[in-house]
Design a protein around this motif. Structure first.
Motif, PDB file in Angstrom:
ATOM      1  N   ALA A 267       0.818  -1.216   0.000  1.00 60.24           N
ATOM      2  CA  ALA A 267       0.000   0.000   0.000  1.00 60.24           C
ATOM      3  C   ALA A 267       0.853   1.268   0.000  1.00 60.24           C
ATOM      4  CB  ALA A 267      -0.926  -0.006   1.218  1.00 60.24           C
ATOM      5  N   ASP A 268       2.007   1.263   0.723  1.00 58.55           N
ATOM      6  CA  ASP A 268       2.800   2.494   0.782  1.00 58.55           C
ATOM      7  C   ASP A 268       3.447   2.816  -0.556  1.00 58.55           C
ATOM      8  OD1 ASP A 268       4.546   0.324   0.999  1.00 58.55           O
ATOM      9  OD2 ASP A 268       5.901   1.321   2.406  1.00 58.55           O
ATOM     10  N   VAL A 269       3.865   1.789  -1.297  1.00 61.05           N
ATOM     11  CA  VAL A 269       4.456   2.015  -2.617  1.00 61.05           C
ATOM     12  C   VAL A 269       3.401   2.566  -3.574  1.00 61.05           C
ATOM     13  CG1 VAL A 269       5.660   0.952  -4.562  1.00 61.05           C
ATOM     14  CG2 VAL A 269       6.171   0.209  -2.237  1.00 61.05           C
ATOM     15  N   VAL A 270       2.208   2.001  -3.530  1.00 64.43           N
ATOM     16  CA  VAL A 270       1.111   2.490  -4.378  1.00 64.43           C
ATOM     17  C   VAL A 270       0.768   3.940  -4.001  1.00 64.43           C
ATOM     18  CG1 VAL A 270      -1.312   2.175  -5.019  1.00 64.43           C
ATOM     19  CG2 VAL A 270       0.177   0.177  -4.731  1.00 64.43           C
ATOM     20  N   GLU A 271       0.661   4.211  -2.703  1.00 68.30           N
ATOM     21  CA  GLU A 271       0.302   5.554  -2.233  1.00 68.30           C
ATOM     22  C   GLU A 271       1.290   6.604  -2.729  1.00 68.30           C
ATOM     23  OE1 GLU A 271       0.076   8.123   1.936  1.00 68.30           O
ATOM     24  OE2 GLU A 271       0.213   5.941   2.032  1.00 68.30           O
ATOM     25  N   LEU A 272       2.585   6.322  -2.573  1.00 69.55           N
ATOM     26  CA  LEU A 272       3.584   7.316  -2.964  1.00 69.55           C
ATOM     27  C   LEU A 272       3.664   7.443  -4.483  1.00 69.55           C
ATOM     28  CD1 LEU A 272       5.678   9.353  -2.176  1.00 69.55           C
ATOM     29  CD2 LEU A 272       7.353   7.519  -1.921  1.00 69.55           C
ATOM     30  N   THR A 273       3.533   6.340  -5.202  1.00 74.00           N
ATOM     31  CA  THR A 273       3.550   6.389  -6.664  1.00 74.00           C
ATOM     32  C   THR A 273       2.424   7.272  -7.190  1.00 74.00           C
ATOM     33  OG1 THR A 273       4.524   4.162  -6.806  1.00 74.00           O
ATOM     34  CG2 THR A 273       3.425   4.998  -8.774  1.00 74.00           C
ATOM     35  N   VAL A 274       1.235   7.086  -6.662  1.00 66.75           N
ATOM     36  CA  VAL A 274       0.071   7.861  -7.115  1.00 66.75           C
ATOM     37  C   VAL A 274       0.215   9.332  -6.715  1.00 66.75           C
ATOM     38  CG1 VAL A 274      -2.425   8.154  -6.815  1.00 66.75           C
ATOM     39  CG2 VAL A 274      -1.470   5.872  -7.223  1.00 66.75           C
ATOM     40  N   ALA A 275       0.734   9.582  -5.502  1.00 65.14           N
ATOM     41  CA  ALA A 275       0.903  10.970  -5.051  1.00 65.14           C
ATOM     42  C   ALA A 275       1.892  11.720  -5.933  1.00 65.14           C
ATOM     43  CB  ALA A 275       1.367  10.990  -3.595  1.00 65.14           C
ATOM     44  N   LEU A 276       3.023  11.107  -6.226  1.00 72.34           N
ATOM     45  CA  LEU A 276       4.024  11.752  -7.081  1.00 72.34           C
ATOM     46  C   LEU A 276       3.499  11.920  -8.503  1.00 72.34           C
ATOM     47  CD1 LEU A 276       7.181   9.876  -5.757  1.00 72.34           C
ATOM     48  CD2 LEU A 276       6.796  12.342  -5.590  1.00 72.34           C
ATOM     49  N   ALA A 277       2.770  10.920  -9.000  1.00 71.49           N
ATOM     50  CA  ALA A 277       2.195  11.011 -10.345  1.00 71.49           C
ATOM     51  C   ALA A 277       1.233  12.187 -10.430  1.00 71.49           C
ATOM     52  CB  ALA A 277       1.485   9.710 -10.707  1.00 71.49           C
ATOM     53  N   GLY A 278       0.425  12.373  -9.392  1.00 70.22           N
ATOM     54  CA  GLY A 278      -0.515  13.487  -9.394  1.00 70.22           C
ATOM     55  C   GLY A 278       0.190  14.834  -9.477  1.00 70.22           C
ATOM     56  N   GLU A 279       1.292  14.975  -8.737  1.00 67.41           N
ATOM     57  CA  GLU A 279       2.059  16.228  -8.786  1.00 67.41           C
ATOM     58  C   GLU A 279       2.715  16.423 -10.153  1.00 67.41           C
ATOM     59  OE1 GLU A 279       2.016  18.512  -6.565  1.00 67.41           O
ATOM     60  OE2 GLU A 279       1.193  17.479  -4.817  1.00 67.41           O
ATOM     61  N   MET A 280       3.238  15.356 -10.736  1.00 68.62           N
ATOM     62  CA  MET A 280       3.877  15.455 -12.053  1.00 68.62           C
ATOM     63  C   MET A 280       2.871  15.849 -13.122  1.00 68.62           C
ATOM     64  SD  MET A 280       6.411  12.129 -11.794  1.00 68.62           S
ATOM     65  CE  MET A 280       7.190  12.292 -13.405  1.00 68.62           C
ATOM     66  N   LEU A 281       1.693  15.251 -13.080  1.00 65.79           N
ATOM     67  CA  LEU A 281       0.669  15.566 -14.073  1.00 65.79           C
ATOM     68  C   LEU A 281       0.170  17.001 -13.923  1.00 65.79           C
ATOM     69  CD1 LEU A 281      -1.264  12.172 -13.936  1.00 65.79           C
ATOM     70  CD2 LEU A 281       0.147  13.011 -15.832  1.00 65.79           C
ATOM     71  N   ALA A 282       0.097  17.477 -12.674  1.00 66.60           N
ATOM     72  CA  ALA A 282      -0.312  18.870 -12.457  1.00 66.60           C
ATOM     73  C   ALA A 282       0.690  19.829 -13.095  1.00 66.60           C
ATOM     74  CB  ALA A 282      -0.443  19.143 -10.954  1.00 66.60           C
ATOM     75  N   LEU A 283       1.994  19.558 -12.933  1.00 63.97           N
ATOM     76  CA  LEU A 283       3.004  20.413 -13.547  1.00 63.97           C
ATOM     77  C   LEU A 283       2.962  20.335 -15.070  1.00 63.97           C
ATOM     78  CD1 LEU A 283       6.177  19.933 -11.291  1.00 63.97           C
ATOM     79  CD2 LEU A 283       4.569  21.837 -11.311  1.00 63.97           C
ATOM     80  N   ALA A 284       2.596  19.157 -15.587  1.00 63.42           N
ATOM     81  CA  ALA A 284       2.527  18.979 -17.034  1.00 63.42           C
ATOM     82  C   ALA A 284       1.232  19.520 -17.630  1.00 63.42           C
ATOM     83  CB  ALA A 284       2.669  17.494 -17.378  1.00 63.42           C
ATOM     84  N   GLY A 285       0.296  19.928 -16.774  1.00 59.72           N
ATOM     85  CA  GLY A 285      -0.972  20.453 -17.261  1.00 59.72           C
ATOM     86  C   GLY A 285      -1.900  19.387 -17.810  1.00 59.72           C
ATOM     87  N   ILE A 286      -1.775  18.167 -17.281  1.00 59.98           N
ATOM     88  CA  ILE A 286      -2.592  17.042 -17.763  1.00 59.98           C
ATOM     89  C   ILE A 286      -3.615  16.676 -16.700  1.00 59.98           C
ATOM     90  CG2 ILE A 286      -2.540  14.579 -18.349  1.00 59.98           C
ATOM     91  CD1 ILE A 286       0.233  15.061 -19.576  1.00 59.98           C
ATOM     92  N   SER A 287      -4.868  16.602 -17.106  1.00 54.18           N
ATOM     93  CA  SER A 287      -5.940  16.209 -16.199  1.00 54.18           C
ATOM     94  C   SER A 287      -6.197  14.719 -16.360  1.00 54.18           C
ATOM     95  CB  SER A 287      -7.219  17.005 -16.512  1.00 54.18           C
ATOM     96  OG  SER A 287      -8.269  16.593 -15.673  1.00 54.18           O
ATOM     97  N   ALA A 288      -5.721  13.941 -15.424  1.00 49.65           N
ATOM     98  CA  ALA A 288      -5.911  12.494 -15.467  1.00 49.65           C
ATOM     99  C   ALA A 288      -5.871  11.971 -14.041  1.00 49.65           C
ATOM    100  CB  ALA A 288      -4.818  11.827 -16.303  1.00 49.65           C
ATOM    101  N   ASP A 289      -6.505  10.838 -13.809  1.00 52.05           N
ATOM    102  CA  ASP A 289      -6.529  10.207 -12.492  1.00 52.05           C
ATOM    103  C   ASP A 289      -5.504   9.072 -12.484  1.00 52.05           C
ATOM    104  OD1 ASP A 289      -6.983   8.854 -10.154  1.00 52.05           O
ATOM    105  OD2 ASP A 289      -9.123   8.540 -10.480  1.00 52.05           O
ATOM    106  N   PRO A 290      -4.324   9.289 -11.881  1.00 50.96           N
ATOM    107  CA  PRO A 290      -3.292   8.262 -11.959  1.00 50.96           C
ATOM    108  C   PRO A 290      -3.690   6.952 -11.292  1.00 50.96           C
ATOM    109  CG  PRO A 290      -2.637  10.023 -10.447  1.00 50.96           C
ATOM    110  CD  PRO A 290      -3.862  10.489 -11.166  1.00 50.96           C
ATOM    111  N   ALA A 291      -4.506   7.014 -10.242  1.00 44.39           N
ATOM    112  CA  ALA A 291      -4.944   5.778  -9.590  1.00 44.39           C
ATOM    113  C   ALA A 291      -5.781   4.936 -10.547  1.00 44.39           C
ATOM    114  CB  ALA A 291      -5.732   6.104  -8.325  1.00 44.39           C
ATOM    115  N   ALA A 292      -6.667   5.593 -11.288  1.00 49.88           N
ATOM    116  CA  ALA A 292      -7.510   4.870 -12.251  1.00 49.88           C
ATOM    117  C   ALA A 292      -6.678   4.304 -13.398  1.00 49.88           C
ATOM    118  CB  ALA A 292      -8.598   5.797 -12.781  1.00 49.88           C
ATOM    119  N   VAL A 293      -5.711   5.070 -13.878  1.00 51.00           N
ATOM    120  CA  VAL A 293      -4.852   4.590 -14.968  1.00 51.00           C
ATOM    121  C   VAL A 293      -4.016   3.415 -14.498  1.00 51.00           C
ATOM    122  CG1 VAL A 293      -2.947   5.213 -16.504  1.00 51.00           C
ATOM    123  CG2 VAL A 293      -4.816   6.837 -16.113  1.00 51.00           C
ATOM    124  N   LEU A 294      -3.522   3.472 -13.251  1.00 44.43           N
ATOM    125  CA  LEU A 294      -2.749   2.347 -12.704  1.00 44.43           C
ATOM    126  C   LEU A 294      -3.616   1.101 -12.634  1.00 44.43           C
ATOM    127  CD1 LEU A 294      -0.010   1.545 -11.436  1.00 44.43           C
ATOM    128  CD2 LEU A 294      -0.950   2.209  -9.212  1.00 44.43           C
TER     129      LEU A 294
END
Length: 424
Positions: A267-294
């Motif tokens: 769970a901790d690996v999934v949590e951190l992966t999704v959290a970092l992905a969300g921040e990266m996508l925000a900087l890239a200007g992409i609206s996507a749900d990384p948890a759903a894509v995973l």
């Protein structure tokens, strides 16, 4: 040996601010071999003891970027990268890069090798049969466009001043200096050319920054350097008192990353992966749900294409250790502590890491944790599993683990893995 370098050393030794001209000159002269190693060692120690202000750090970083070339990332997707300051069991790049790529960004992840108790992303990936770390700038650009993600070694021309200084810091006791850490990280990332960068700044026993306050200072320094050089940055301060996930090593961490990409994993690996992905996508200007894509499996498909593009076989069996030693739980109860640093040192001594740059590593070496904080354990049942090809390494690994875990009757207080955030 340069007489001018002595003036720069004395200035910093005496606590004075280095001028822009002094910084530009000394970094360039050191890269060209005009400033001797012992002179730069003295300057590094002076910086370690006296520090640098923000303007000095930004100029020092720019001088290191200017010591080499920059990657030209002409791809159709927005580019965003992530950097971790290093931890134990930190395999996050492996699921993160293909996940963010599957969401529509391009992830140029130029990674490094492990040293001491912290693992290296390239060492982990090299446990995959056929996978290669060295790519040309042209190969990086082609793979970014076709796959969306590349994890590889930095090309020779990027920040050569940092490559020399990094090796020197390691043998002169100056690794932990915030100005030198921050400029080292950011010079490579700025030269890499991504427009956005998310930083995972670790805090705790298994990190270089042992306290949250030190990690917070480093995070704000990194974000400030990024802003000064036109790179949008966000930093997450994350917990590294306990190993990330249950696998620490090389092949074992790849296997755990694949579990995450296939919808499982700790769970901790999934949590951190999704959290970092969300921040990266925000900087890239992409609206996507990384948890759903995973969860959809798209990230795993991108992983398989990424590994294949670099000569690897994503379906090949990973290396297995020649020797496995089980450490049983000393008593029944709840696992109340598991020291990340101790587990990292044990994995290193088993062959997963290296003491000196250039040392070989064992692909199959590492530690599997059968329990993590708050899990119930039973006396005599497996708690840790040590993997190695060299059984003579077991006593030293077991010594590192002495006192590294405690079993109690009560469940320890849980806290999230993300402790704080720093933004520009």
């Amino acid at each position: 040996m340069s007489p001018f370098a002595v003036d720069v050393i004395r200035a910093k030794r005496d606590g004075r601010r280095l001028s822009d001209e002094q910084i530009d000159w000394v970094v360039d002269a050191y890269t060209r071999g005009v400033v001797a190693e012992e002179q730069m060692a003295a300057l590094a120690m002076a910086i370690f003891l006296r520090g640098m202000d923000d303007a000095e750090i930004e100029r020092w970083t720019g001088a290191m970027v200017g010591s080499g070339s920059r990657l030209s990332l002409k791809v159709s997707r927005p580019t965003v990268d992530k950097h971790s300051t290093g931890g134990v069991g930190d395999k996050i790049t492996l699921p993160l890069a293909p996940l963010v790529a599957a969401c529509g960004a391009a992830v140029p992840q130029l990674s490094g090798r492990g040293l001491g108790h912290t693992g290296g992303t390239l060492d982990k990936l090299e446990s995959i049969p056929g996978w290669r770390a060295a790519l040309s700038p042209e190969e990086i650009a082609v793979q970014l466009e076709s796959v969306g993600a590349v994890v590889c070694a930095a090309t020779e021309g990027l920040a050569p001043a940092d490559r020399k200084l990094y090796a020197l810091r390691d043998v002169t006791g100056t690794v932990e200096s915030i100005p030198l850490i921050a400029s080292s990280i950011m010079s490579k990332k700025i030269a890499e050319g991504a427009s956005g960068l998310v930083l995972d700044v670790k805090a705790g026993s298994g990190a270089f920054m042992k306290t949250v306050d030190d990690a917070r200072r480093l995070a704000h320094t990194l974000v400030g350097i990024g802003s000064a050089h036109g790179v949008s940055c966000t930093a997450l301060i994350t917990d590294m008192n306990v190993p990330l996930g249950r696998a620490v090593g090389n092949a074992v961490e790849v296997a755990e990353a694949v579990e995450v990409l296939q919808g499982g994993g700790p769970a901790d690996v999934v949590e951190l992966t999704v959290a970092l992905a969300g921040e990266m996508l925000a900087l890239a200007g992409i609206s996507a749900d990384p948890a759903a894509v995973l969860a959809s499996g798209a990230a795993y498909e991108t992983w398989a294409r990424m590994i294949t593009a670099q000569g690897g076989d994503p379906s090949a069996p990973l290396p297995k250790p020649q020797h496995v030693h089980v450490v049983p739980a000393p008593e029944s109860g709840v696992l109340a502590s598991l020291d990340a640093y101790a587990v990292g040192v044990a994995a290193w001594r088993l062959g997963a890491g290296r003491a000196r740059k250039g040392d070989p590593v064992q692909a199959a070496a590492g530690v599997l944790c059968h329990a993590t904080l708050g899990d119930e354990v039973v006396a005599g049942e497996p708690l840790l599993e040590l993997h190695t090809d060299t059984p003579d390494a077991l006593p030293a690994a077991l010594e590192a683990l002495s006192g590294a875990y405690t079993v109690a009757s009560a469940v320890p207080t849980a806290r999230g893995i993300v402790l704080d955030t720093a933004r520009a």
